[in-house]
Design an enzyme around this catalytic site. Structure first.
Site, PDB file in Angstrom:
ATOM      1  CB  VAL A 103       6.887 -26.319  46.869  1.00  0.00           C
ATOM      2  CG1 VAL A 103       6.531 -27.797  46.726  1.00  0.00           C
ATOM      3  CG2 VAL A 103       6.372 -25.780  48.207  1.00  0.00           C
ATOM      4  CE  LYS A 104      14.685 -23.751  48.047  1.00  0.00           C
ATOM      5  NZ  LYS A 104      14.788 -25.181  47.716  1.00  0.00           N
ATOM      6  NE  ARG A 105       4.846 -24.032  44.111  1.00  0.00           N
ATOM      7  CZ  ARG A 105       5.661 -24.797  43.403  1.00  0.00           C
ATOM      8  NH1 ARG A 105       6.967 -24.612  43.425  1.00  0.00           N
ATOM      9  NH2 ARG A 105       5.173 -25.770  42.641  1.00  0.00           N
TER      10      ARG A 105
END
Lengths: 295, 295
Positions: A103-105
């Site tokens: 998700v690379k949040r």
């Protein structure tokens, strides 16, 4: 509660595998039998992604330690796609696979807390990828969430894309920026070491950068690397070696297109798609283990 | 097709406002009338967020140029929350507001393309926030998408959180990293200049850093800043001035909690929640215009 790193090691040892399968379904590449009507009906499209993933999970579960759904390919279909992402995560967990939500949040503290709740609770992931751009206060809610839920984090350190160096290699105090990030990962991971000694705070390090991987490995001896870039993005098993420790641990390797669309590759064409996927995951497992000299 | 920057300027001039309202709903802070049952039923919870947002949109639409839903607060509720995010974006657009999707996405090229399709098409946003960590190839699909859809991008340059300097101020060739990022934003924005001269590739610059904002403003004379940090995060109208150009353009200012939960603030307590929200957005508009000396 067993830490994520320790659960990952259990899976590696049980399955004798370091393979992560990226579940990045694209409507236009689905097997023909799943294509019918999906381009006209967004609800059917979401259902088709899920059916494809469920079939993939059945095939790869004895041979892969984890699946890594990339949420972008689900968000592309809007809310129905995100519902398919949720159901995919749940189905993989129910089938005994670890789930790494790609998700690379990353955000300011209050918002990062909402993301941590989202991806450690509402979407049932065992680990997620996180962007370190905000610094320690933006990271803290993810660290707290990982600790509370026995989950893991893979922090972006050196990504696999050709232009990653434009930002990530910028010179900071005489070293590339990614080395400062590696130091941060070590600091962030201290409090999340498992019984194995490995921390549940790991790093994303692209297989397309083996020299840099060796440098980062030295700075992070007890972090797990999530290694993208093998196969379709051009890295070979030999390129993976610097990401691993001498104990054969310390990294897991992702392949998405190379496995889930294997029937489109040279040497796999003409096979039933399920057979091609099975052969691809077995070939990848053997290729990596061979390069590492482990069983 | 009119560019995003030009559409934003039209809205600023028509409404005489530089206000963006952040739609960051939290279940525990909803007005009492909307609270019933939401903690036991995730579908009801999603519906309650949407009802709250629809009421907020009705109140703020004459006074705000845009709304900025922060997707983290919707993802927190899983697929039902994301459905509420979708419906919120659509409802705001249908009511003539520009929609800035605060998604802070960023990834390798193929994945970034999926995100751009997601947030410029499937979720109908006029602009989104993007994380620059991957470099130009990760940015390109967002730039292409913005150009194709007349949409905008706000690139993270200097965020509002207290520890943002830990990464963003690192010394790169004698300047803080955020200045290298500002240069990149200028380069990325060249091809997306509107008739006004302003580019549709803007920057996120926290109001909590007025000195840095002045420096970034100089490097980016024709980029719009999306400015968080006003109000609840501590920045005042005076802190906003360096983010604007002399023409009174060049920036829009976001407030989330300070507007949408205004009835909890000193000086607004005891008011009906709708009245408190209306007063807060009008007070904010006047506060900013007063500091800039514009009507």
């Amino acid at each position: 509660m067993k830490s994520f790193a320790d659960r990952l090691i259990d899976a590696i040892q049980e399955k004798k595998s370091r393979v992560v399968v990226g579940l990045d379904p694209r409507l236009e590449s689905l097997p023909e039998a799943l294509q019918r009507g999906v381009h006209r009906d967004i609800e059917k499209a979401g259902k088709a992604l899920l059916d494809f993933n469920a079939a993939l999970i059945d095939i790869v579960k004895p041979h892969a330690v984890a699946v890594k759904p990339q949420i972008a390919f689900y968000e592309k279909l809007g809310p129905y796609g995100v519902a398919a992402y949720f159901a995919t995560c749940k189905h993989a967990k129910d089938n005994g696979l670890l789930v790494i939500g790609d998700v690379k949040r990353g955000d300011v503290p209050d918002t990062a807390k909402a993301y941590a709740d989202a991806h450690f609770i509402s979407f049932p992931c065992d680990a997620i990828t996180v962007n370190p751009f905000f610094g320690t206060d933006g990271m803290q809610p993810f660290l707290d969430g990982a600790k509370k839920h026995g989950a893991g984090i893979f922090v972006l350190v050196k990504t696999s894309n050709p232009k990653s160096g434009e930002i990530q290699d910028l010179p900071v105090n005489g070293r590339p920026l990614y080395m400062t990030l590696a130091d941060k990962v070590a600091e962030w991971g201290k409090d999340l070491a498992g019984a194995s000694g490995y921390s549940s705070v790991g790093a994303v390090v692209g297989a397309t950068h083996p020299t840099q991987a060796a440098e980062i490995r030295k700075a992070l001896p007890k972090a797990f690397f999530l290694v993208p870039g093998y196969g379709a993005q051009g890295a070979t098993a030999a390129d993976l070696k610097p990401s691993f420790n001498a104990d054969g641990l310390g990294a897991v390797v992702n392949s998405s297109r190379g496995v889930i669309y294997a029937w489109e590759k040279e040497g796999y064409k003409g096979m039933a798609w399920e057979k091609a996927v099975e052969k691809a995951v077995l070939d990848m497992k053997a290729d990596i283990n061979g390069a590492l000299g482990v069983a």
